[in-house]
Motif scaffolding. Sequence first.
Motif, PDB file in Angstrom:
ATOM      1  N   GLY A  61     106.898 101.470 140.703  1.00  9.97           N
ATOM      2  CA  GLY A  61     107.623 102.478 141.466  1.00  9.97           C
ATOM      3  C   GLY A  61     108.906 101.906 142.036  1.00  9.97           C
ATOM      4  O   GLY A  61     109.148 100.701 142.012  1.00  9.97           O
ATOM      5  N   SER A  62     109.747 102.765 142.557  1.00 13.67           N
ATOM      6  CA  SER A  62     111.053 102.354 143.074  1.00 13.67           C
ATOM      7  C   SER A  62     110.913 101.268 144.128  1.00 13.67           C
ATOM      8  O   SER A  62     110.135 101.393 145.075  1.00 13.67           O
ATOM      9  CB  SER A  62     111.774 103.559 143.679  1.00 13.67           C
ATOM     10  OG  SER A  62     113.030 103.175 144.191  1.00 13.67           O
ATOM     11  N   GLY A  63     111.671 100.188 143.946  1.00 19.68           N
ATOM     12  CA  GLY A  63     111.641  99.076 144.886  1.00 19.68           C
ATOM     13  C   GLY A  63     110.504  98.114 144.677  1.00 19.68           C
ATOM     14  O   GLY A  63     110.460  97.070 145.324  1.00 19.68           O
ATOM     15  N   ARG A  64     109.565  98.441 143.769  1.00 19.76           N
ATOM     16  CA  ARG A  64     108.416  97.572 143.521  1.00 19.76           C
ATOM     17  C   ARG A  64     108.309  97.184 142.046  1.00 19.76           C
ATOM     18  O   ARG A  64     107.267  96.731 141.598  1.00 19.76           O
ATOM     19  CB  ARG A  64     107.121  98.246 143.999  1.00 19.76           C
ATOM     20  CG  ARG A  64     107.057  98.453 145.503  1.00 19.76           C
ATOM     21  CD  ARG A  64     105.697  98.956 145.930  1.00 19.76           C
ATOM     22  NE  ARG A  64     105.409 100.260 145.373  1.00 19.76           N
ATOM     23  CZ  ARG A  64     105.769 101.414 145.928  1.00 19.76           C
ATOM     24  NH1 ARG A  64     106.457 101.404 147.057  1.00 19.76           N
ATOM     25  NH2 ARG A  64     105.456 102.573 145.365  1.00 19.76           N
ATOM     26  N   ARG A  65     109.388  97.403 141.311  1.00 19.40           N
ATOM     27  CA  ARG A  65     109.388  97.026 139.902  1.00 19.40           C
ATOM     28  C   ARG A  65     109.744  95.547 139.770  1.00 19.40           C
ATOM     29  O   ARG A  65     110.386  94.971 140.638  1.00 19.40           O
ATOM     30  CB  ARG A  65     110.382  97.885 139.126  1.00 19.40           C
ATOM     31  CG  ARG A  65     110.066  99.383 139.153  1.00 19.40           C
ATOM     32  CD  ARG A  65     111.075 100.173 138.335  1.00 19.40           C
ATOM     33  NE  ARG A  65     110.709 101.579 138.235  1.00 19.40           N
ATOM     34  CZ  ARG A  65     111.223 102.547 138.997  1.00 19.40           C
ATOM     35  NH1 ARG A  65     112.128 102.241 139.915  1.00 19.40           N
ATOM     36  NH2 ARG A  65     110.841 103.801 138.846  1.00 19.40           N
ATOM     37  N   ASP A  93     106.082  98.296 136.210  1.00 17.77           N
ATOM     38  CA  ASP A  93     106.649  99.430 136.940  1.00 17.77           C
ATOM     39  C   ASP A  93     105.714  99.826 138.070  1.00 17.77           C
ATOM     40  O   ASP A  93     104.734 100.541 137.859  1.00 17.77           O
ATOM     41  CB  ASP A  93     106.889 100.602 135.994  1.00 17.77           C
ATOM     42  CG  ASP A  93     107.727 101.705 136.631  1.00 17.77           C
ATOM     43  OD1 ASP A  93     107.904 101.666 137.869  1.00 17.77           O
ATOM     44  OD2 ASP A  93     108.212 102.583 135.909  1.00 17.77           O
ATOM     45  N   ALA A 153     112.855  96.421 136.557  1.00 14.95           N
ATOM     46  CA  ALA A 153     113.478  96.590 137.866  1.00 14.95           C
ATOM     47  C   ALA A 153     114.931  97.025 137.761  1.00 14.95           C
ATOM     48  O   ALA A 153     115.483  97.587 138.719  1.00 14.95           O
ATOM     49  CB  ALA A 153     113.384  95.294 138.672  1.00 14.95           C
ATOM     50  N   ASP A 195     121.328 102.386 139.272  1.00 18.26           N
ATOM     51  CA  ASP A 195     121.965 103.316 138.349  1.00 18.26           C
ATOM     52  C   ASP A 195     123.327 102.818 137.883  1.00 18.26           C
ATOM     53  O   ASP A 195     123.803 103.199 136.814  1.00 18.26           O
ATOM     54  CB  ASP A 195     122.118 104.679 139.035  1.00 18.26           C
ATOM     55  CG  ASP A 195     122.685 105.731 138.104  1.00 18.26           C
ATOM     56  OD1 ASP A 195     122.050 106.021 137.074  1.00 18.26           O
ATOM     57  OD2 ASP A 195     123.777 106.259 138.399  1.00 18.26           O
ATOM     58  N   GLU A 209     116.002  99.432 136.324  1.00 15.82           N
ATOM     59  CA  GLU A 209     116.018 100.889 136.411  1.00 15.82           C
ATOM     60  C   GLU A 209     116.363 101.358 137.819  1.00 15.82           C
ATOM     61  O   GLU A 209     116.860 102.474 138.010  1.00 15.82           O
ATOM     62  CB  GLU A 209     114.666 101.454 135.969  1.00 15.82           C
ATOM     63  CG  GLU A 209     114.614 102.971 135.917  1.00 15.82           C
ATOM     64  CD  GLU A 209     113.290 103.499 135.380  1.00 15.82           C
ATOM     65  OE1 GLU A 209     113.003 104.687 135.574  1.00 15.82           O
ATOM     66  OE2 GLU A 209     112.550 102.710 134.758  1.00 15.82           O
ATOM     67  N   ASP A 210     116.119 100.518 138.827  1.00 21.39           N
ATOM     68  CA  ASP A 210     116.400 100.891 140.210  1.00 21.39           C
ATOM     69  C   ASP A 210     117.894 100.974 140.491  1.00 21.39           C
ATOM     70  O   ASP A 210     118.304 101.546 141.500  1.00 21.39           O
ATOM     71  CB  ASP A 210     115.764  99.883 141.173  1.00 21.39           C
ATOM     72  CG  ASP A 210     114.249 100.015 141.230  1.00 21.39           C
ATOM     73  OD1 ASP A 210     113.759 101.146 141.044  1.00 21.39           O
ATOM     74  OD2 ASP A 210     113.564  99.005 141.445  1.00 21.39           O
ATOM     75  N   LYS A 265     114.433  95.674 145.066  1.00 19.91           N
ATOM     76  CA  LYS A 265     115.420  96.008 144.046  1.00 19.91           C
ATOM     77  C   LYS A 265     116.277  94.796 143.708  1.00 19.91           C
ATOM     78  O   LYS A 265     116.384  93.862 144.504  1.00 19.91           O
ATOM     79  CB  LYS A 265     116.306  97.156 144.530  1.00 19.91           C
ATOM     80  CG  LYS A 265     115.541  98.458 144.752  1.00 19.91           C
ATOM     81  CD  LYS A 265     116.470  99.585 145.182  1.00 19.91           C
ATOM     82  CE  LYS A 265     115.692 100.888 145.369  1.00 19.91           C
ATOM     83  NZ  LYS A 265     116.581 102.009 145.759  1.00 19.91           N
TER      84      LYS A 265
END
Length: 754
Positions: free
Chosen positions: A475-479, A473, A484, A489, A486-487, A43
């Motif tokens: 997934g969370s933590g791997r963008r 993209d 990225a 907020d 987007e991780d 992230k």
Amino acid sequence: MAEYLSPGVYIEEIDAGPRPIAGVSTSTAGMVGVTARGPYTGKPKLVTNFLEFQTVFGGFLPEPDAGVRDAWANNPSEGGRWWLFPLAVKGFFDNGGQRLYIKRVASAGAKPASGALAQGLVSPLASDAARGATSLQLGHLIGFAGVGQQIEIFRGDDQQTIHSTEVAGYDMAARRIQLSTPLPAEVRTARGDYVQVGQRGAEQTLRLSAVSPGAWGGGVQVRIQPMVGAALPVLPDPQEGALFVTRLVADAAADSETVEVAAAGGLDPDDLPADVWVQIGPRRFKVQASQPADGKVTLTLPAGTTHAEWETGLTVRRVRRGNTAAGATLRVGGASRLYEGAVVQVDDGTALSVLTVQSIAEDMVTLDRNVPGTLFETDRIHLIEAEVSTRFTDTGGAAVTETFPGLRLTGDNPANLTTALQSRSQLVRATALPGLSTDPTKFPVPATGSWLTLADGDDAYDSLSVADFVGTDGGSGRRTGIVALEDIDEVAVCAVPGMWSGTVESALVTHCELLKDRFAILDPRDGLDIEGIQAFREPFDTKYAALYYPWLVTRDPSTNRDVEIPPSGHMAGIYARVDVERGVHKAPANVVIRGIRQTDGIAQDITKRHQDLLNPKGINALRFFPGLGHRVWGARTLSSDSSWKYINVRRLFLFLEESIDEGTQWVVFEPNDESLWALVRQTVTNFLTTVWRSGALAGTTADEAFFVACDRTTMTEDDLANGRLICAIGVAPVFPAEFVIFRIQQKTRETQLA
């Protein structure tokens, strides 16, 4: 519903009414760009000041090679000056920004610096020694064999041999060795001089690599050396009997074979074993005790024993043996500190031996072979572990050092070297190779010297592309890239400083439009004239972004030259500053731009006539006013919808929407009836009343500023049957006074009649 099944007193907690909504932060920014180093996976990383940015991501970037520079700078549609990113980050903090999430962009072809360690045993010098010295203090004596061992002493700068000699004596506790022949030249710790035992093996043990790709890793150095993880006392064999402490009752001449001591508890010759050891002064002696006479006991030393003269009153203490017979077991105090496979070193006074722990049962430790020599309760078992030291100095002179003690070379324990570096080091990662061994004489060492310098790192700027900025993209933590953000907020303002690529800026706008909780600041291409900036603006129509023109001029500390930089970083800082000082409802305009040259801080002069063309099209001008300095002179979005033409109105609604969204999550799955509707109405009303009182909403009363409806008028039976709760909210935002008009007319004097 609570159950009341038996008599008693029942305490219950009930809701007191509507739950408060806390306004979300609007001053947290997110930026995507190229940095000298730093994490590029996972992230985005939060930094709260420019010094922290330099520590994590490195300092200012040099201008790339002419070929790479021109390919980007001369591309009107898909180019950018990404190497200016650190200056934009500095501009963010100079203008009042406090929280910034950074996502590093790295080329797909970039690779980290790396290097491999071989096998061997070296010990660094712990103190200087002059020419002719016969002793050396070392960093450790782990893996040394003791008296008679051959060693070589090397210079740390050019790796030349200073001396080859043998160990004539040693002191494990002081980490000092005696040399059989004096030094022919001085040795110095500052030069990195070291002692090598034996020859180095060629088999590789560990591969080390920089934590992230790039040429920066060529400045990373790593050293792995054995260390004493714990010094555990040897416990006496139970058959040894009791301990006694006494003193000399008469002087003893030098080299005398008998001494007279006072009788003491436990000093009964009839109960003592045949072999009794005592400590007199710093040395241990094997003695035989005779029957007491007149309150005295005679201790007889072995024939030929040499010692200094001893005076009356000198303490004589029994030292009991830990191993009375040959065997592979020892009682050890604190044995729980050991573990299966642990490597230990023992010292019997004449030699150092390395053994491996096979099993542990309470305080009984079983080793892989018989314990050499005789150990006493004053001796220690030394647990051998690894210590990793790393150091790095960047081009700006900032130094980073790390030390990780107490690591294991093998195994799956969290203290394993590779695992520990993976989770704790900010500089390196390690991979175990087949040659890795726990034998101290085969410890991981470089081919030469005691420090390994990583090499062959590559930024691969020639293969950097706009796709690296847009990201993927995973997934969370791997963008990666813009995706990225987007991780996180909390991000409310985002930018990709220095990039005017249509693909990149389109991806940034799309990112904001999809998430609907953040606002983008776009950069135009540098050097555009009035017609050029109007043409650049044409493709955009969005209420989630703003464009500022022209670029700014600041001093590059790395080259001490003036350089033109994109405005987005400075503007993000101004957004944050205005939000904190006044509120998100205040337009981020008519404020001074900090961190630029005091004279000619704007790359191109913008006049009122120029802005007459730019402002209606949503291009916000950065202008210089004599006596007022360099100021932001525009507050419009890039939207064609007049309802959303002002930045502060768009960002105010983002603030309201996100705050209400996060503050009403408790409503989900509650019974959808009148009591819930009333709670929702009151919750939202209380929040909007607070916002109105802060000056963010128009109206002299709360009823004029907003309305909240959540009842049968906003929901049908079909909505209720499908689980929908609909709350209608109307808000009257405060629009900025963009055009201040004073209408003045000439007034004719009127005659007053008496």
